[in-house]
Every structure is written in C-alpha cells, then in structure tokens.
Design a protein around this motif. Structure first.
Motif, PDB file in Angstrom:
ATOM      1  N   UNK A 194       0.978  -1.252   0.023  1.00 57.46           N
ATOM      2  CA  UNK A 194       0.380  -0.012   0.026  1.00 57.46           C
ATOM      3  C   UNK A 194       1.048   1.079  -0.023  1.00 57.46           C
ATOM      4  N   UNK A 195       0.221   2.286  -0.614  1.00 62.31           N
ATOM      5  CA  UNK A 195       1.012   3.598  -0.305  1.00 62.31           C
ATOM      6  C   UNK A 195       0.190   4.659   0.075  1.00 62.31           C
ATOM      7  N   UNK A 196       0.648   5.533   1.059  1.00 61.46           N
ATOM      8  CA  UNK A 196      -0.104   6.563   1.752  1.00 61.46           C
ATOM      9  C   UNK A 196       0.232   7.648   0.997  1.00 61.46           C
ATOM     10  N   UNK A 197      -0.912   8.542   0.378  1.00 59.80           N
ATOM     11  CA  UNK A 197      -0.561   9.817  -0.156  1.00 59.80           C
ATOM     12  C   UNK A 197      -1.079  10.876   0.225  1.00 59.80           C
ATOM     13  N   UNK A 198      -0.328  11.982   0.807  1.00 64.65           N
ATOM     14  CA  UNK A 198      -0.858  13.199   1.178  1.00 64.65           C
ATOM     15  C   UNK A 198      -0.953  14.341  -0.050  1.00 64.65           C
ATOM     16  N   UNK A 199      -1.998  14.895  -0.446  1.00 68.61           N
ATOM     17  CA  UNK A 199      -1.869  15.926  -1.307  1.00 68.61           C
ATOM     18  C   UNK A 199      -1.557  17.126  -0.890  1.00 68.61           C
ATOM     19  N   UNK A 200      -0.519  17.795  -1.304  1.00 64.19           N
ATOM     20  CA  UNK A 200      -0.252  19.111  -0.892  1.00 64.19           C
ATOM     21  C   UNK A 200      -1.076  20.214  -1.343  1.00 64.19           C
ATOM     22  N   UNK A 201      -1.856  20.100  -2.404  1.00 59.34           N
ATOM     23  CA  UNK A 201      -2.811  20.895  -2.900  1.00 59.34           C
ATOM     24  C   UNK A 201      -1.854  22.096  -3.461  1.00 59.34           C
ATOM     25  N   UNK A 202      -0.924  21.509  -4.162  1.00 58.22           N
ATOM     26  CA  UNK A 202       0.120  22.645  -4.644  1.00 58.22           C
ATOM     27  C   UNK A 202       0.547  22.011  -6.211  1.00 58.22           C
ATOM     28  N   UNK A 203       1.008  22.823  -6.903  1.00 61.04           N
ATOM     29  CA  UNK A 203       1.531  22.426  -8.317  1.00 61.04           C
ATOM     30  C   UNK A 203       2.883  23.081  -8.227  1.00 61.04           C
ATOM     31  N   UNK A 204       4.006  22.704  -8.920  1.00 58.43           N
ATOM     32  CA  UNK A 204       5.444  23.081  -9.106  1.00 58.43           C
ATOM     33  C   UNK A 204       5.352  23.749 -10.537  1.00 58.43           C
ATOM     34  N   UNK A 205       5.678  24.913 -10.738  1.00 62.88           N
ATOM     35  CA  UNK A 205       6.066  25.029 -12.147  1.00 62.88           C
ATOM     36  C   UNK A 205       7.470  25.443 -12.229  1.00 62.88           C
ATOM     37  N   UNK A 206       8.080  24.718 -13.345  1.00 64.55           N
ATOM     38  CA  UNK A 206       9.573  24.926 -13.603  1.00 64.55           C
ATOM     39  C   UNK A 206       9.896  25.595 -14.798  1.00 64.55           C
ATOM     40  N   UNK A 207      10.922  26.501 -14.781  1.00 64.31           N
ATOM     41  CA  UNK A 207      11.423  27.105 -16.032  1.00 64.31           C
ATOM     42  C   UNK A 207      12.554  27.451 -15.779  1.00 64.31           C
ATOM     43  N   UNK A 208      13.489  27.622 -16.754  1.00 61.65           N
ATOM     44  CA  UNK A 208      14.957  28.087 -16.665  1.00 61.65           C
ATOM     45  C   UNK A 208      14.647  29.741 -17.071  1.00 61.65           C
ATOM     46  N   UNK A 209      15.512  30.351 -16.461  1.00 59.70           N
ATOM     47  CA  UNK A 209      15.318  31.869 -16.679  1.00 59.70           C
ATOM     48  C   UNK A 209      17.011  32.434 -16.943  1.00 59.70           C
ATOM     49  N   UNK A 210      16.786  33.510 -17.913  1.00 59.09           N
ATOM     50  CA  UNK A 210      18.255  34.240 -17.971  1.00 59.09           C
ATOM     51  C   UNK A 210      18.137  35.618 -17.384  1.00 59.09           C
ATOM     52  N   UNK A 211      19.004  36.068 -16.325  1.00 64.91           N
ATOM     53  CA  UNK A 211      19.125  37.257 -15.820  1.00 64.91           C
ATOM     54  C   UNK A 211      19.973  38.149 -16.436  1.00 64.91           C
ATOM     55  N   UNK A 212      20.233  39.328 -15.700  1.00 70.41           N
ATOM     56  CA  UNK A 212      20.862  40.361 -16.245  1.00 70.41           C
ATOM     57  C   UNK A 212      22.441  40.409 -15.675  1.00 70.41           C
ATOM     58  N   UNK A 213      22.448  39.486 -14.840  1.00 66.29           N
ATOM     59  CA  UNK A 213      23.843  39.438 -13.945  1.00 66.29           C
ATOM     60  C   UNK A 213      24.264  38.088 -13.630  1.00 66.29           C
ATOM     61  N   UNK A 214      25.660  37.886 -13.466  1.00 67.67           N
ATOM     62  CA  UNK A 214      26.053  36.267 -12.951  1.00 67.67           C
ATOM     63  C   UNK A 214      25.610  36.058 -11.713  1.00 67.67           C
ATOM     64  N   UNK A 215      25.310  34.614 -11.441  1.00 71.99           N
ATOM     65  CA  UNK A 215      24.688  34.111 -10.218  1.00 71.99           C
ATOM     66  C   UNK A 215      25.610  33.990  -9.029  1.00 71.99           C
ATOM     67  N   UNK A 216      27.019  34.020  -9.215  1.00 70.47           N
ATOM     68  CA  UNK A 216      27.984  33.661  -8.032  1.00 70.47           C
ATOM     69  C   UNK A 216      27.600  32.526  -7.319  1.00 70.47           C
ATOM     70  N   UNK A 217      27.077  31.602  -7.835  1.00 71.74           N
ATOM     71  CA  UNK A 217      26.813  30.249  -7.252  1.00 71.74           C
ATOM     72  C   UNK A 217      25.833  30.182  -5.924  1.00 71.74           C
ATOM     73  N   UNK A 218      24.950  31.332  -6.022  1.00 72.26           N
ATOM     74  CA  UNK A 218      23.812  31.168  -4.700  1.00 72.26           C
ATOM     75  C   UNK A 218      22.779  30.724  -5.289  1.00 72.26           C
TER      76      UNK A 218
END
Ligand SMILES: Cc1cc2nc3c(=O)[nH]c(=O)nc-3n(C[C@H](O)[C@H](O)[C@H](O)COP(=O)(O)OP(=O)(O)OC[C@H]3O[C@@H](n4cnc5c(N)ncnc54)[C@H](O)[C@@H]3O)c2cc1C
Length: 426
Positions: A194-218
C-alpha cells in the motif's frame, strides 16, 4: 509458497530466461542501480517504458536537480560524474527568506570547510550520462521501450513477461524484482504494498530563466504566502526556477504569456538575483507526499520515488533515491547467498529506515512550517530564520542535510568501491 509447476504452460517460450535482478524503471534511480551492479557478477535486466532520448522521458525531462555531495561521490563511483560535471553549477551559498518578513538565513559552503553544498544539473544531462554508460555495461541487459505483465511471485523467484513496444513477449524470471518505476509504481501495487498519499494541494511550475547578471553560485529559496519559489544557479549563467503554488494559481500562471509570467515570478521572488530577462519552456508537476507502507516484500524491493516521492522544497527526492540505489547495490554485491532472500531485504530496509524517515520528516515539516498562515507560526518561523542565521549548530545541521547524510552512508557515497565478496556464489 509452492513453485508453479510451469509458469509458462502452453507458451512457445516454455522455459523462462533467468536473471538475478530485474529492475523495472530506468529513470534516474533505476538506471543508477543498474550501473552500480554492472561488473559485480550479478546478471541484471533493466526494463524501461520510455526511450532515454525521447522528449517524453518523464524522469530526465526539462527539470534541473540539485545534487548533494554524497550524490556527487556516488556518481564518481558510477563513472558518470565527469560528464555530469561539465554541465553542473556549484552551489557555493544558500539564501533562505520569507516574502514580506524580516527573517532570512544565509549559509556559505566555505564556512563549513567545503567547496560547494551541491551542484545543479539539468535532468537530461544526468539521464544521458547514465544511459550512455549503460550501453555496453557488463552484466546489464536493457529492454526499452518495454514493460512487464503477468507478474507472479513465488518462494524462489519472480516470474513475469517482458513486453516490448513491438508486442514481443519474453518470459523471464528473477531472484529479485526492483521497483524503480516512480511514484505511481505498478510493481508496488502488484506486490500488494500500500502507499499513503498526502496531497499538498500545490503545483510546481519549473522554467529556466536568464538574468542580467552573474549568479555567483547562490541558490535561493523564498517562501511566499502561496508557496515557495526556488531559484537555482545554472552552468553558463541563468537560473532554474521552481514556483510552487495552489492549483488554481498555477492554472492562471501557466496561461500567461512568457513576459507576463516572468514579471509575476520577479514580483514574487524579488530582485536579489537581478532582473529576469528571458524564460524557457514551462512545465508543471502536482506535488504530493507518497510513502510506501513498506520498502520490501517477498522477492521485491522499492527504491526512489516508488518507495517515497517528496515535495521538491528541499531538493531531496533524487538524492535520497540515489542513496537507496547505492546501498541496494552494496547489499546485493556483498551477498554471499540468495540475493533475493528475506534476510537480505530486511537488512536493506532496516539500513535505509533512518535516512528515509529523517528526510521525509524534514521535507514534510518544511512544507507545513512555511505553508502555515497562522500568525504565531509565521512569527516563530521568522524568529527561527533569524536565530538560524545566528546559530552555527543549526546551520551545521542544515548543511549536513544538504550534503545528503543521515543513517548509515553507502560505500559509494563515501567514495569507496562496492565490496563484491563472493561473486562466484551468485
Ligand atoms: C519540480 C521538481 C523538482 C525536483 N528537484 C529535485 C532536486 O533538486 N533534487 C532532488 O534530489 N530531487 C528533486 N526532485 C525529485 C526527483 O525528481 C525524483 O525524486 C526523481 O525523479 C525520482 O527518480 P525515480 O527514478 O525514482 O523515479 P522517476 O523519475 O519517476 O522515474 C521512473 C521511471 O520508471 C519508468 N516507468 C514507469 N512505469 C514503468 C513500467 N511499468 N515499466 C517500465 N518503466 C516504467 C518511467 O518511464 C521513468 O523512466 C524534484 C521533483 C520535482 C517534481
């Protein structure tokens, strides 16, 4: 349970083809296990329903995955890290904040004497590296695209038919059947777990974005009243973003044009990472906590999402599943007798319990803590983040989770090879 007299009576393929381990599901976790077992003397059959180079491959799709240092070491042991590293961005700092509140926390890898907390890599890159290495891997046969049917588990073996996309049926038996077929695992259901399933009632939207400056690994995690936004550094600049929100809000956001979505994302997340300029394809994932009631049954073992599928809030699902695969490979490679025996499976399940339980509770706790709108909870949360920023022990604890430890650590995760004690006995 008695052996069936002839599981294939009446079939032209009266004698089943025997393997030691059959892995159903060649996603990120199943493919890793197959590679881990390669060269150990164990005969492995990997069955995957979607071709690795297909755009429809559900495991290595457009998402990015944050790999902890334990996962890096496992990939080094599997011989895929060099290829993965070419497309990996190191996480040198983590910044956690709460929208509209005063609390935030910062962690720097250097403060913990390490180079990086982990590495962000496109799933496609990981899948391609694993499958490239699988082609020609010793002791591993692959069937793709293919599935299984007519599963029958007896005292000595699991019997089933491998069904290819062309409709061919191959009668097969295995000492051990591994379910690595994801959160909706058909093998788990067929094995009666059996598996117990708890619905968080959330959807994750994923996307890659480009910014206007370097990210410095943060890497940023920002908690907002409608759910968390994660902004992860990518190799070559830009970010992988994951915005989790209610299904209704997600439907509105997914209907927006790219520019309008980018503006919404920017206003939710803020300007810490600079201005977001361009966006790639969006994809969405319903978020649930799925926990199998047991990780083993007779001649069957569940790993990865088939055993537990988590909210991506702390980037732990694959890291945990990879440790399942690494420890299972270790237990099988070190087995001196029947590698589907109840004792061996109990050992695996006991060894994995602390890591599994700890990561599930940690991840679920974060979702609930940061999802709460209660004023007292929100104050506590902000005081917690502030205290966290000031408290070295708390930071060390989180750094440890980010590093991917908890419970006995698999040999591969410690940078050690598998102990293949008595391969001739298998
Ligand atoms: C938005 C998002 C972001 C995430 N980010 C992170 C992160 O940063 N770090 C992290 O550690 N984790 C992350 N995760 C979790 C991670 O993606 C999963 O834990 C991981 O994909 C589990 O891999 P798996 O191989 O167990 O299962 P899956 O990825 O579900 O793969 C299952 C495989 O089995 C195959 N299959 C299914 N049924 C059958 C069948 N009947 N026969 C044959 N084959 C079958 C499928 O085609 C697939 O290839 C994230 C998850 C989401 C949703």
């Amino acid at each position: 349970m008695p052996e069936p007299e002839s599981p294939t009576a009446g079939s032209p393929l009266a004698k089943p083809r025997d393997v030691d381990v059959a892995i159903v599901g060649g996603g990120l976790v199943g493919a890793s296990l197959a590679l881990g077992l390669s060269g150990t003397g164990v005969r492995v059959l990997l069955i995957e329903s979607v071709a690795p180079d297909s755009a429809a491959q559900p495991s290595f799709d457009e998402r990015t995955t944050a790999l902890g240092n334990a996962s890096r070491r496992i990939f080094q042991g599997l011989g895929v890290w060099d290829e993965v590293a070419r497309e990996a961005a190191a996480i040198r700092a983590i910044h956690v904040s709460d929208a509209g509140r005063f609390g935030f926390a910062r962690l720097k890898a250097a403060d913990h004497g390490i180079d990086a907390f982990g590495y962000v890599v496109p799933n496609r890159v990981i899948g391609t590296a694993l499958w490239r290495r699988l082609s020609g891997a010793s002791g591993v046969e692959v069937r793709v695209p293919a599935g299984i049917e007519d599963l029958e588990i007896t005292t000595e073996r699991a019997y089933f038919k491998v069904v290819t996309a062309a409709g061919a049926r191959e009668v097969t038996s295995a000492r051990l059947l591994v379910a690595a077929d994801g959160a909706h695992s058909a093998v788990r259901a067929a094995a009666g777990i059996e598996a117990a399933i708890e619905d968080y009632d959330q959807i994750a939207i994923t996307a890659a974005v480009a910014g206007d400056r370097a990210h410095d690994g943060i890497a940023y995690e920002r908690f907002t009243p409608t759910g968390p936004v994660a902004v992860l550094p990518l190799r070559g600049g830009g970010y992988g973003t994951i915005w989790s929100c209610t299904p209704q809000r997600a439907a509105e956001l997914l209907a927006l044009e790219d520019d309008a979505y980018l503006a919404e994302l920017q206003s939710r997340f803020g300007w810490r990472a600079g201005k977001f300029r361009r966006i790639g394809r969006r994809a969405s994932y319903p978020l649930k906590l799925t926990r199998a009631a047991a990780t083993v049954a007779h001649r069957t073992v569940l790993i990865g999402n088939a055993a537990q599928a988590l909210h991506p809030i702390a980037g732990q699902g694959f890291n945990l599943g990879l440790r399942d695969a690494a420890l299972l490979a270790e237990v099988i490679a070190g087995a001196t007798g029947d590698l589907g025996s109840a004792d061996l499976l109990r050992k695996f399940s006991d060894w994995r319990a602390a890591d599994r339980g700890g990561v599930v509770r940690f991840t679920d706790g974060l979702v609930r803590l940061f999802g709460s709108r209660m004023p007292g909870v929100s104050l506590l949360r902000n005081l917690g983040l502030l205290a966290f920023d000031l408290s070295p022990p708390a930071k060390r604890a989180l750094a440890r989770v980010s590093l991917g430890f908890g419970g006995p650590t698999p040999r591969l995760a410690r940078g050690l090879p598998l102990l293949n004690v008595f391969p001739s006995l298998k």
